[in-house]
Design a protein around this motif. Structure first.
Motif, PDB file in Angstrom:
ATOM      1  N   PRO A  36       0.857  -1.184   0.000  1.00  0.00           N
ATOM      2  CA  PRO A  36       0.000   0.000   0.000  1.00  0.00           C
ATOM      3  C   PRO A  36       0.893   1.233   0.000  1.00  0.00           C
ATOM      4  N   GLU A  40       4.432   8.037  -1.104  1.00  0.00           N
ATOM      5  CA  GLU A  40       5.677   7.290  -0.897  1.00  0.00           C
ATOM      6  C   GLU A  40       6.618   7.387  -2.093  1.00  0.00           C
ATOM      7  N   ASP A  69      -2.887   4.756  -2.760  1.00  0.00           N
ATOM      8  CA  ASP A  69      -4.057   5.090  -1.957  1.00  0.00           C
ATOM      9  C   ASP A  69      -4.335   6.596  -2.023  1.00  0.00           C
ATOM     10  N   GLN A 123      10.314   0.226   5.743  1.00  0.00           N
ATOM     11  CA  GLN A 123      10.410  -0.127   7.163  1.00  0.00           C
ATOM     12  C   GLN A 123      10.511  -1.644   7.388  1.00  0.00           C
TER      13      GLN A 123
HETATM   14  N1  UDP Z   1      -0.659   3.926   3.787  1.00  0.00           N
HETATM   15  C1  UDP Z   1      -1.730   3.895   2.907  1.00  0.00           C
HETATM   16  N2  UDP Z   1      -2.785   4.739   3.143  1.00  0.00           N
HETATM   17  C2  UDP Z   1      -2.810   5.596   4.186  1.00  0.00           C
HETATM   18  C3  UDP Z   1      -1.727   5.593   5.090  1.00  0.00           C
HETATM   19  C4  UDP Z   1      -0.675   4.753   4.862  1.00  0.00           C
HETATM   20  O1  UDP Z   1      -1.732   3.120   1.945  1.00  0.00           O
HETATM   21  O2  UDP Z   1      -3.800   6.332   4.317  1.00  0.00           O
HETATM   22  C5  UDP Z   1       0.484   3.036   3.543  1.00  0.00           C
HETATM   23  C6  UDP Z   1       1.845   3.678   3.677  1.00  0.00           C
HETATM   24  O3  UDP Z   1       2.267   4.269   2.462  1.00  0.00           O
HETATM   25  C7  UDP Z   1       2.723   2.510   4.116  1.00  0.00           C
HETATM   26  C8  UDP Z   1       1.774   1.656   4.932  1.00  0.00           C
HETATM   27  O4  UDP Z   1       0.459   2.031   4.532  1.00  0.00           O
HETATM   28  O5  UDP Z   1       3.184   1.760   3.008  1.00  0.00           O
HETATM   29  C9  UDP Z   1       1.931   1.872   6.431  1.00  0.00           C
HETATM   30  O6  UDP Z   1       1.828   3.246   6.719  1.00  0.00           O
HETATM   31  P1  UDP Z   1       2.820   3.979   7.714  1.00  0.00           P
HETATM   32  O7  UDP Z   1       4.233   3.638   7.342  1.00  0.00           O
HETATM   33  O8  UDP Z   1       2.451   5.411   7.750  1.00  0.00           O
HETATM   34  O9  UDP Z   1       2.393   3.283   9.073  1.00  0.00           O
HETATM   35  P2  UDP Z   1       3.271   2.832  10.301  1.00  0.00           P
HETATM   36  O10 UDP Z   1       4.602   2.384   9.789  1.00  0.00           O
HETATM   37  O11 UDP Z   1       3.369   4.029  11.175  1.00  0.00           O
HETATM   38  O12 UDP Z   1       2.471   1.728  10.898  1.00  0.00           O
END
Ligand code: UDP
Ligand code: MG
Length: 219
Positions: A36, A40, A69, A123
């Motif tokens: 997702p 990015e 998204d 990550q």
């Molecule tokens: N993401 C998405 N839609 C959103 C927010 C995040 O598709 O509205 C994606 C984001 O690009 C990433 C993944 O979901 O690939 C996780 O998001 P994020 O890294 O912000 O979350 P965290 O690492 O803090 O859990």
């Protein structure tokens, strides 16, 4: 009045998506990766070449499903460039629906025997994918990357996470593990189970736990 005895339906052919036995699991599955992506573009320019090289080196058959998204940066453009390469496909959502919806759309589009979900911000280290595949081949239906600690998070976020899992799991027969996220490998059967759920407002972590299956944590 005479009751009619209903005739039995004809036996169904075996469903190849069901994975109750591990006999069919090859050493290297046809692997789908779902990413997702929300704003990015910069991260994807680093991650996608790495992912491409990793998959080509390790898997004879693979695909990458990228889901934009509703990003406001150049993400859609990066995805359009990459989707010309064999193995890469892009889905463009019409607006920002949130990560859970983007993951759901991506999972629906996968065709692999095993599916790995990855964040597109880099990550989630790719080297763990091989260990996930090994556990899958040994019989696990789901292998999720488990956090060993939350030292990198603020005390506020740690408190929030603690309370969230405490309340969500309170008195529930389905326990959501408090150390797992979306970085996970799932067998095709698990993906089909998730696809069959009618929920539209989704908490994926809850649904992963709800569908069951043999789940292992990878520290
Ligand atoms: N993401 C998405 N839609 C959103 C927010 C995040 O598709 O509205 C994606 C984001 O690009 C990433 C993944 O979901 O690939 C996780 O998001 P994020 O890294 O912000 O979350 P965290 O690492 O803090 O859990
Ligand atoms: Mg992240």
């Amino acid at each position: 009045m005479q009751l009619e005895t209903p005739s039995l339906p004809p036996a169904e052919p075996p469903d190849p998506t069901r994975a109750w036995s591990t006999d069919r699991r090859p050493e290297r599955p046809f692997l789908s990766c779902v990413l997702p992506c929300y704003n990015e573009a910069a991260n994807l320019r680093v991650l996608l070449p790495e992912l491409h090289a990793f998959l080509q080196q390790n898997f004879p058959r693979w695909e990458v499903v990228l889901v934009d998204d509703g990003s406001r940066d150049d993400t859609a453009q990066v995805l359009a460039e990459w989707s010309h390469l064999p193995g890469f496909r892009a889905l463009l959502l019409s607006r920002n629906f949130g990560k859970e919806a983007a993951l759901t759309a991506g999972l629906d589009a996968t065709r692999g025997e095993a599916v790995v979900q990855l964040d597109s911000d880099g990550q989630h280290p790719l080297r763990f994918v091989m260990a996930m595949v090994e556990r899958w081949q040994a019989g696990a239906d789901v292998v999720y990357a488990a956090r060993e600690h939350r030292d990198d998070e603020s005390p506020f976020k740690r408190l929030g996470a603690g309370l969230f899992y405490r309340f969500m799991n309170l008195g529930s027969p389905v326990q959501i593990p408090n150390d797992g996220g979306d970085f996970r490998l799932m067998d095709r059967a698990v993906v089909e189970a998730l696809k069959s759920l009618p929920e539209r407002t989704r908490l994926m972590k809850g649904l992963y736990a709800w569908v069951g299956f043999r789940t292992e944590a990878l520290p």
